[in-house]
Design a protein around this motif. Structure first.
Motif, PDB file in Angstrom:
ATOM      1  N   ALA A   4       0.830  -1.208   0.000  1.00  0.00           N
ATOM      2  CA  ALA A   4       0.000   0.000   0.000  1.00  0.00           C
ATOM      3  C   ALA A   4       0.863   1.257   0.000  1.00  0.00           C
ATOM      4  N   ALA A   5       1.901   1.271   0.827  1.00  0.00           N
ATOM      5  CA  ALA A   5       2.759   2.451   0.902  1.00  0.00           C
ATOM      6  C   ALA A   5       3.516   2.683  -0.400  1.00  0.00           C
ATOM      7  N   SER A   6       4.044   1.621  -0.998  1.00  0.00           N
ATOM      8  CA  SER A   6       4.796   1.784  -2.238  1.00  0.00           C
ATOM      9  C   SER A   6       3.884   2.205  -3.385  1.00  0.00           C
ATOM     10  N   GLY A   7       2.651   1.678  -3.422  1.00  0.00           N
ATOM     11  CA  GLY A   7       1.723   2.075  -4.471  1.00  0.00           C
ATOM     12  C   GLY A   7       1.348   3.541  -4.382  1.00  0.00           C
ATOM     13  N   ALA A   8       1.055   4.007  -3.179  1.00  0.00           N
ATOM     14  CA  ALA A   8       0.706   5.420  -2.992  1.00  0.00           C
ATOM     15  C   ALA A   8       1.890   6.332  -3.310  1.00  0.00           C
ATOM     16  N   ALA A   9       3.089   5.927  -2.873  1.00  0.00           N
ATOM     17  CA  ALA A   9       4.271   6.754  -3.130  1.00  0.00           C
ATOM     18  C   ALA A   9       4.577   6.827  -4.623  1.00  0.00           C
ATOM     19  N   ALA A  10       4.461   5.707  -5.328  1.00  0.00           N
ATOM     20  CA  ALA A  10       4.737   5.702  -6.764  1.00  0.00           C
ATOM     21  C   ALA A  10       3.739   6.570  -7.523  1.00  0.00           C
ATOM     22  N   MET A  11       2.470   6.524  -7.141  1.00  0.00           N
ATOM     23  CA  MET A  11       1.473   7.326  -7.832  1.00  0.00           C
ATOM     24  C   MET A  11       1.675   8.822  -7.564  1.00  0.00           C
ATOM     25  N   LEU A  12       2.002   9.180  -6.330  1.00  0.00           N
ATOM     26  CA  LEU A  12       2.274  10.586  -6.024  1.00  0.00           C
ATOM     27  C   LEU A  12       3.489  11.085  -6.800  1.00  0.00           C
ATOM     28  N   LEU A  13       4.505  10.241  -6.939  1.00  0.00           N
ATOM     29  CA  LEU A  13       5.692  10.627  -7.689  1.00  0.00           C
ATOM     30  C   LEU A  13       5.361  10.816  -9.164  1.00  0.00           C
ATOM     31  N   ALA A  14       4.580   9.894  -9.733  1.00  0.00           N
ATOM     32  CA  ALA A  14       4.189  10.028 -11.133  1.00  0.00           C
ATOM     33  C   ALA A  14       3.328  11.266 -11.354  1.00  0.00           C
ATOM     34  N   HIS A  15       2.447  11.557 -10.410  1.00  0.00           N
ATOM     35  CA  HIS A  15       1.580  12.736 -10.527  1.00  0.00           C
ATOM     36  C   HIS A  15       2.397  14.022 -10.461  1.00  0.00           C
ATOM     37  N   ARG A  16       3.441  14.025  -9.671  1.00  0.00           N
ATOM     38  CA  ARG A  16       4.264  15.225  -9.536  1.00  0.00           C
ATOM     39  C   ARG A  16       5.055  15.514 -10.800  1.00  0.00           C
ATOM     40  N   PHE A  17       5.520  14.474 -11.482  1.00  0.00           N
ATOM     41  CA  PHE A  17       6.356  14.652 -12.659  1.00  0.00           C
ATOM     42  C   PHE A  17       5.583  14.506 -13.966  1.00  0.00           C
ATOM     43  N   ARG A  18       4.257  14.689 -13.903  1.00  0.00           N
ATOM     44  CA  ARG A  18       3.468  14.606 -15.126  1.00  0.00           C
ATOM     45  C   ARG A  18       3.831  15.758 -16.053  1.00  0.00           C
ATOM     46  N   THR A  19       3.596  15.560 -17.349  1.00  0.00           N
ATOM     47  CA  THR A  19       3.913  16.584 -18.324  1.00  0.00           C
ATOM     48  C   THR A  19       2.719  17.492 -18.541  1.00  0.00           C
ATOM     49  N   PRO A  20       2.920  18.744 -19.008  1.00  0.00           N
ATOM     50  CA  PRO A  20       1.801  19.633 -19.293  1.00  0.00           C
ATOM     51  C   PRO A  20       0.941  19.066 -20.413  1.00  0.00           C
ATOM     52  N   ARG A  21      -0.323  19.475 -20.450  1.00  0.00           N
ATOM     53  CA  ARG A  21      -1.202  19.005 -21.512  1.00  0.00           C
ATOM     54  C   ARG A  21      -0.727  19.469 -22.882  1.00  0.00           C
TER      55      ARG A  21
END
Length: 306
Positions: A289-306
């Motif tokens: 659970a912790a690794s899944g949440a951390a990975a998603m937050l990291l991906a959300h932070r480094f998302r590219t602009p539309r």
């Protein structure tokens, strides 16, 4: 379409093999209808051979492993083209609903199939399970042959297989939407990227709930919520990939997407098993659970602009 070995070789895990990318490139180079017919005939032939082997009593560990390996090759060849043809069958506006229905049907078949197989083994014997599987595979092959599809000219058709593989990898590396999995708006109220983030967080929270639950009546509804979050997240991700890929590279892109998903699932399962063996099931679920949440937050932070 039925897999030719019930629960012996999963369609998803077979697509995660190293052959997935070459098969995706091949599906982009040739006519997809003919390629799909070929792969379905392959798994149908394996199903028939397995049924005949069981019926004649000639099954052995070596033969079973050989047929399972052959079945895995057929499924690895089939998955990229099976995923790539979906946008050709439905309008673009209906693609999310079509992919969701496809996911629901596949997961439902994984529940109904083993139940039906168990009932058939108990009532009629093992050979009839493989006979039914061979019949369903044959029916699927006949239905695919009835599909009339006008092939669309593609610049990839003139490429060699090795060149096509490298071109697919370059496209995936350079495609910002594919790398970040940034999604168009699912509804007016929620974008797909928000759906992915919230779905992943709900699933992580559900795993924590299961970890601390002490009774099956408590764990079951939590797992049901986790399953809903997983379906919503997976649907949003696969729709994003489908919409980000042009037709000429779609099968290769879907092959790489599936290899990433299933490769991570296999590695994660092995790691969680080791953690559970050392620290217990609750520790394993909490780490997941912790690794899944951390990975998603990291991906959300480094998302590219539309």
């Amino acid at each position: 379409m039925p897999a030719s070995l019930p629960r012996i070789a999963s369609e998803d895990t077979s697509s995660a093999s190293p052959s997935g990318l070459p098969c995706g490139a091949l599906a982009d180079l040739v006519d997809r209808r003919r390629y799909l017919i070929l792969t379905q005939c392959w798994v149908t032939a394996v199903a028939l051979l397995l049924w005949l082997a069981v019926l004649s009593g000639m099954t052995s560990p070596a033969l079973l492993l050989g047929l399972t390996f052959a079945n895995g090759i057929g499924l690895a060849m089939r998955w990229p083209v099976f995923a790539a043809i979906v946008p050709d069958l439905v309008p673009r506006a209906q693609l999310p609903a079509a992919l969701a229905l496809k996911g629901v049907s596949m997961n439902a078949s994984r529940i109904i199939g083993p139940l039906l197989a168990g009932a058939l083994i108990a009532s009629a014997g093992t050979a009839w399970v493989f006979a039914l599987n061979a019949v369903l595979s044959t029916m699927a092959a006949l239905l695919i042959m009835r599909w009339r599809h006008a092939p669309v000219p593609s610049p990839a058709r003139a490429e060699r297989l090795s060149v096509a593989i490298l071109a697919g990898v370059r496209f995936a590396v350079q495609s910002a939407p594919l790398k970040a999995l940034l999604l168009p708006r699912w509804r007016e109220a929620m974008s797909r990227e928000t759906l992915v983030l919230r779905g992943a967080m709900v699933q992580s929270a559900a795993m924590c709930g299961v970890a601390f639950s002490t009774h099956v009546l408590v764990a079951a509804p939590i797992m049901f919520v986790a399953g809903m979050a997983w379906i919503a997240t997976a649907n949003a991700l696969i729709v994003s990939v489908q919409l980000s890929l042009p037709d000429w590279v779609r099968a290769r892109g879907m092959a790489m997407y599936q290899m990433a998903i299933m490769g991570a699932s296999a590695a994660g399962a092995a790691l969680c098993g080791q953690v559970a063996a050392l620290g217990g099931l609750r520790t394993s679920l909490l780490c997941a659970a912790a690794s899944g949440a951390a990975a998603m937050l990291l991906a959300h932070r480094f998302r590219t602009p539309r």
